[in-house]
Write a protein that holds these residues in place. Structure first.
Motif, PDB file in Angstrom:
ATOM      1  N   ILE A  92       2.745   4.481   9.585  1.00  9.88           N
ATOM      2  CA  ILE A  92       3.164   3.092   9.812  1.00  9.88           C
ATOM      3  C   ILE A  92       4.533   2.868   9.158  1.00  9.88           C
ATOM      4  CG2 ILE A  92       2.675   0.684   9.147  1.00  9.88           C
ATOM      5  CD1 ILE A  92      -0.337   1.371   9.515  1.00  9.88           C
ATOM      6  N   MET A  93       4.718   3.425   7.960  1.00  7.10           N
ATOM      7  CA  MET A  93       5.997   3.255   7.264  1.00  7.10           C
ATOM      8  C   MET A  93       7.106   4.014   7.993  1.00  7.10           C
ATOM      9  SD  MET A  93       4.930   1.151   5.186  1.00  7.10           S
ATOM     10  CE  MET A  93       6.406   0.752   4.240  1.00  7.10           C
ATOM     11  N   ASP A 107      -4.229   8.289   0.697  1.00  2.45           N
ATOM     12  CA  ASP A 107      -3.937   8.136   2.125  1.00  2.45           C
ATOM     13  C   ASP A 107      -4.529   6.796   2.562  1.00  2.45           C
ATOM     14  OD1 ASP A 107      -3.022   8.663   4.664  1.00  2.45           O
ATOM     15  OD2 ASP A 107      -3.915  10.661   4.793  1.00  2.45           O
ATOM     16  N   GLY A 108      -4.178   6.369   3.753  1.00  3.23           N
ATOM     17  CA  GLY A 108      -4.707   5.081   4.210  1.00  3.23           C
ATOM     18  C   GLY A 108      -4.528   4.887   5.694  1.00  3.23           C
ATOM     19  N   ILE A 109      -5.304   3.935   6.222  1.00  2.00           N
ATOM     20  CA  ILE A 109      -5.267   3.594   7.639  1.00  2.00           C
ATOM     21  C   ILE A 109      -5.228   2.086   7.723  1.00  2.00           C
ATOM     22  CG2 ILE A 109      -6.796   3.343   9.629  1.00  2.00           C
ATOM     23  CD1 ILE A 109      -7.977   6.044   8.870  1.00  2.00           C
ATOM     24  N   ILE A 152       1.135   4.559  -2.447  1.00  2.07           N
ATOM     25  CA  ILE A 152       1.093   5.987  -2.076  1.00  2.07           C
ATOM     26  C   ILE A 152       2.210   6.716  -2.825  1.00  2.07           C
ATOM     27  CG2 ILE A 152       1.482   7.654  -0.215  1.00  2.07           C
ATOM     28  CD1 ILE A 152      -0.026   5.909   1.658  1.00  2.07           C
ATOM     29  N   LEU A 163       0.829  -1.210   0.000  1.00  2.15           N
ATOM     30  CA  LEU A 163       0.000   0.000   0.000  1.00  2.15           C
ATOM     31  C   LEU A 163       0.860   1.256   0.000  1.00  2.15           C
ATOM     32  CD1 LEU A 163      -2.833  -1.104   2.475  1.00  2.15           C
ATOM     33  CD2 LEU A 163      -2.947  -1.000  -0.019  1.00  2.15           C
ATOM     34  N   SER A 164       1.968   1.227   0.751  1.00  2.00           N
ATOM     35  CA  SER A 164       2.767   2.456   0.810  1.00  2.00           C
ATOM     36  C   SER A 164       3.476   2.701  -0.519  1.00  2.00           C
ATOM     37  CB  SER A 164       3.743   2.416   1.986  1.00  2.00           C
ATOM     38  OG  SER A 164       4.764   1.520   1.718  1.00  2.00           O
ATOM     39  N   TYR A 224      -6.274   6.786  14.488  1.00  2.00           N
ATOM     40  CA  TYR A 224      -5.871   5.658  13.652  1.00  2.00           C
ATOM     41  C   TYR A 224      -4.405   5.815  13.264  1.00  2.00           C
ATOM     42  CZ  TYR A 224     -10.872   4.867  12.995  1.00  2.00           C
ATOM     43  OH  TYR A 224     -12.202   4.622  13.186  1.00  2.00           O
ATOM     44  N   ALA A 225      -3.775   4.690  12.953  1.00  2.00           N
ATOM     45  CA  ALA A 225      -2.404   4.730  12.441  1.00  2.00           C
ATOM     46  C   ALA A 225      -2.479   4.846  10.925  1.00  2.00           C
ATOM     47  CB  ALA A 225      -1.667   3.462  12.848  1.00  2.00           C
ATOM     48  N   SER A 226      -1.978   5.939  10.390  1.00  2.00           N
ATOM     49  CA  SER A 226      -2.051   6.111   8.941  1.00  2.00           C
ATOM     50  C   SER A 226      -0.908   5.347   8.285  1.00  2.00           C
ATOM     51  CB  SER A 226      -1.981   7.591   8.568  1.00  2.00           C
ATOM     52  OG  SER A 226      -0.654   8.044   8.668  1.00  2.00           O
ATOM     53  N   LEU A 227      -1.113   5.012   7.028  1.00  2.00           N
ATOM     54  CA  LEU A 227      -0.089   4.258   6.297  1.00  2.00           C
ATOM     55  C   LEU A 227       1.262   4.963   6.263  1.00  2.00           C
ATOM     56  CD1 LEU A 227      -1.921   2.709   3.265  1.00  2.00           C
ATOM     57  CD2 LEU A 227      -0.233   1.559   4.683  1.00  2.00           C
ATOM     58  N   PRO A 228       1.286   6.261   5.928  1.00  2.00           N
ATOM     59  CA  PRO A 228       2.598   6.932   5.934  1.00  2.00           C
ATOM     60  C   PRO A 228       3.264   6.860   7.315  1.00  2.00           C
ATOM     61  CG  PRO A 228       0.969   8.282   4.800  1.00  2.00           C
ATOM     62  CD  PRO A 228       0.228   7.138   5.413  1.00  2.00           C
TER      63      PRO A 228
END
Lengths: 475, 248
Positions: B191-192, A317-319, A310, A306-307, B185-189
């Protein structure tokens, strides 16, 4: 009116426990939850076995008394209500046939009576450390028999298939009282026609299902749940493809909703929170990857996948839910959409599917066409993108009278169904035909298919006593 | 200021807990684990203090098996800066946890230790209080509101009689209650980004703590199943039944 002699005979056949003319007992089964249809009948039968039902149907068949079977009364197309269009029909509810008969973990199968709810089937499976994957909003009320007869779908179809795919065998009472029974959990059985499949989507027109053997799967003990924002609906297909690829095809859920839908949910449903505070995106995807084991590598793979998307601007964006609590919160945003629409005003509904590859093009083409033709209306397409099924619902203009807008129902249905047909899609993805779409089915289904369906109907129900209002039009 | 947030890896709140067949504990094999919800609230509060410009650094600490790294990563993905894992595979009790935390406080010198009032697995509600005693620090427990001032914290506590506001001189311990905030929430960016944040690995021995439990669990059992109800036909019968059972 159903002749009094028939009513008396049927009551004496089943006894006062299982047959009633008491309108107070019947009334709750005649109302549909959207209040779109109101049924009526003089007689309700609630048989407690296939044998009892067989006796009743044999009599009805011999005397031309029409019947309408009903499961949990959660249908959306008026297929389970008697007496629509002033027909005289006996209502037959499967509510008394409500036992789970057998759960066999090694056969990955469960055998239930027709009136058992989907929720109870899920729970029985869970107790045996198995998954019954069918999952839909009405699962607390809808029944095994009803979901087979509707061939219901829900959110897990992308991975596990619809009810037809999950049904290994059925027992059903045919119009002449014959009890057809094949409840075998055999995965391979090539001994002629796969007759059990015939009951999927039959809507009670070929027989009344009394038992079913259904497929189970290993449980999804661990789920990666992600809420993804995208700017362009085209990206959805790339995301789905990538996720299926990197997770060894363990994507169990792939749902889409537009920002306008999320807005309705946040406005009307208590204790819902914006997933991206202060930010708006045109589309959101709820995707879930299910696994029977806790697999940190799988989690990392999904995060990396997923990243990367991005980085190359496919995802805005994502959760990723970090707990079951967060998972449930994200699910609530998706599952409350139907209810939120109800609070917002009138909406004209379409339960359609097109090939998955065509979903973005369909939405981009048809939504503006509708909004142009019905000025001020707002198309809120949402649903099961992973299997091509969209609930292509159109909200009324905020200033318009609700009833005035709903008066456009049939005209708009025809418009959307024509466009669906242009895209090689289906005018009913998971709700069925009932009486609501019978005219449209006749108009748009290929004549050869309709002919084959009618031949089957005539062979199994020559006197047309089984749910005569569903699927087919009268003329 | 610097905030230290101890977090515990526990069976997820929404998982139906099953007792092991030999009655020695609850089934943990292949069960979904998450951050203790009270600790999640503590992480969120620390991040809010940082976003308000009151705090410069947030250190997330977990004492537990290697897999507790994932719990620390969750805290880092929410917005904490770095982590410390004290690897410990066996059962551990609040006093030993408090002693290890005291050791970490000695090295890290935080101004605030912000932690959940209790963990949802053992429901002890002891660690924060024990740590305050061991350190001789002020404590504000069951916090539903935290306001930072220069050199002090105003903590609103949820007590039986209502709300009580205390002023703590720093350094201090704050334990969180459910209504303090709504964790993000933990966002994807994020988390990375969290994958690149450092996590130090330690053991109880590094802090000179003997973590051997002082309590022995004798037996873990399911609560007695609730008895099925009965239906009564009339008010008189209801009253009769209640009298029969000595309830009225």
């Amino acid at each position: 009116m159903i002749e009094k002699s028939h009513i008396d005979h049927l009551v004496s056949l089943l006894g006062p426990e299982c047959a009633t003319t008491d309108q107070d007992r019947i009334a709750p089964l005649l109302r549909e939850w959207r209040d779109k249809y109101f049924g009526h009948t003089q007689l309700l039968l609630t048989p407690n076995s296939a044998e009892q039902l067989s006796d009743a149907l044999r009599y009805c068949n011999a005397h031309g008394v029409a019947v309408v079977p009903q499961g949990g009364n959660t249908g959306l197309v008026g297929a389970g209500l008697p007496g629509l269009a002033n027909r005289d029909e006996v209502l037959i509810s499967t509510q008394r046939m409500n036992k789970v008969l057998d759960v066999c973990p090694n056969d990955y199968s469960i055998t239930v009576e027709a009136g058992v709810t989907i929720k109870e089937i899920q729970q029985s499976a869970e107790t045996a450390d198995r998954l019954f994957p069918l999952s839909l909003a009405s699962e607390g009320s809808c029944t095994a028999g009803g979901t087979i007869a509707t061939n219901a779908g829900g959110v897990h179809v992308i991975r596990y298939g619809s009810m037809q795919a999950l049904t290994m065998g059925v027992e059903a009472v045919l119009a002449d009282g014959t009890i057809y029974s094949d409840l075998s959990p055999l995965r391979k059985d090539n001994t002629g026609y796969k007759l059990s499949s015939l009951f999927a989507g039959s809507e009670g027109t070929l027989g009344i299902i009394t038992k079913a053997t259904l497929k189970l799967y290993p449980p999804e003990r661990h789920r990666i749940t992600t809420w993804i924002a995208i700017d362009d609906i085209n990206s959805a297909l790339n995301i789905l493809e990538k996720l299926r690829d990197v997770t060894a095809d363990r994507v169990s859920v792939f749902e889409i909703m537009p920002h306008s839908g999320l807005e309705l949910v946040l406005r009307h449903i208590p204790s819902t929170l914006p997933p991206f505070p202060g930010k708006e995106f045109p589309w959101y995807i709820l995707a879930e990857i299910g696994s029977s084991i806790h697999d940190p590598v799988l989690e990392e793979t999904v995060e990396d996948c997923l990243s990367n998307m991005i980085s190359n601007n496919q995802i805005a964006d994502g959760i990723i839910a970090q707990s079951e609590q967060q998972r449930l919160e994200l699910w609530k945003l998706r599952e409350s959409l139907s209810e939120a629409q109800k609070h917002e005003g009138g909406s004209i509904k379409h339960d359609i599917s097109v090939p998955v590859s065509q979903v973005p093009e369909f939405v981009k083409t048809v939504a503006p066409e509708i909004e142009q033709r019905w000025t001020g209306s707002r198309v809120i397409p949402f649903g099961h993108l992973g299997d091509g099924n969209l609930h292509f619902n159109v909200m009324q203009p905020s200033t318009m009278d609700k009833q005035a807008f709903l008066a456009n129902w049939e005209e708009m249905n025809r418009f959307v169904h024509d466009r669906v047909t242009d895209f090689s899609g289906s005018i009913s993805a998971e709700h069925g035909i009932g009486s609501m779409k019978a005219q449209e089915l006749k108009r748009l289904k290929p004549a050869s298919s309709l002919h084959a369906m009618q031949m089957i109907k005539k062979a199994l129900d020559p006197n047309n006593i089984l749910n005569p209002g569903a699927l087919f039009t009268r003329d | 200021m610097k905030v230290m947030v101890p977090v515990k890896r526990v069976v997820d709140y929404n998982v139906k807990v099953r007792v092991k067949s030999d009655n020695t504990g609850v089934e943990l094999a292949n069960v979904k684990m998450s951050m203790n919800p009270f600790d999640e609230i503590a992480v969120e509060e620390a991040i809010r203090l940082k976003e308000a410009g009151k705090v410069e650094e947030i250190v997330v600490v977990s004492i537990g098996p290697k897999a507790a790294t994932e719990t620390i990563r969750t805290g880092l993905a929410m917005g904490a800066d770095r982590g410390i894992l004290v690897e410990h595979d066996d059962e551990i009790h609040p006093l030993a946890v408090a002693k290890i935390l005291k050791g970490i406080v000695g090295e890290e010198n935080p101004d605030i230790v912000l932690l959940g009032k209790q963990a949802i697995d053992d429901d002890c509600n002891q660690t924060g209080q024990m740590l305050a005693q061991l350190l001789g620090w002020a404590q504000g427990t069951f916090a539903s509101k935290v306001e930072a001032e220069d050199g002090s914290l105003n903590v609103t506590r949820e007590v039986d009689g209502g709300l009580e506001t205390v002023k703590l001189n720093l350094p201090a311990i704050v334990t969180t209650d459910l209504r303090l905030n709504e964790p993000r929430y933990a966002s994807l960016p994020n988390i990375m980004k969290a994958k690149r944040k450092p996590i130090d690995e330690k053991t109880a021995a590094d802090y000179g703590v003997d973590a051997t439990p002082r309590l022995k669990t004798l037996k873990v059992e399911e609560p007695a199943a609730r008895e099925a109800g009965i239906k009564v036909e009339s008010v008189d019968e209801l009253v009769g039944k209640l009298k029969e059972k000595g309830l009225i």
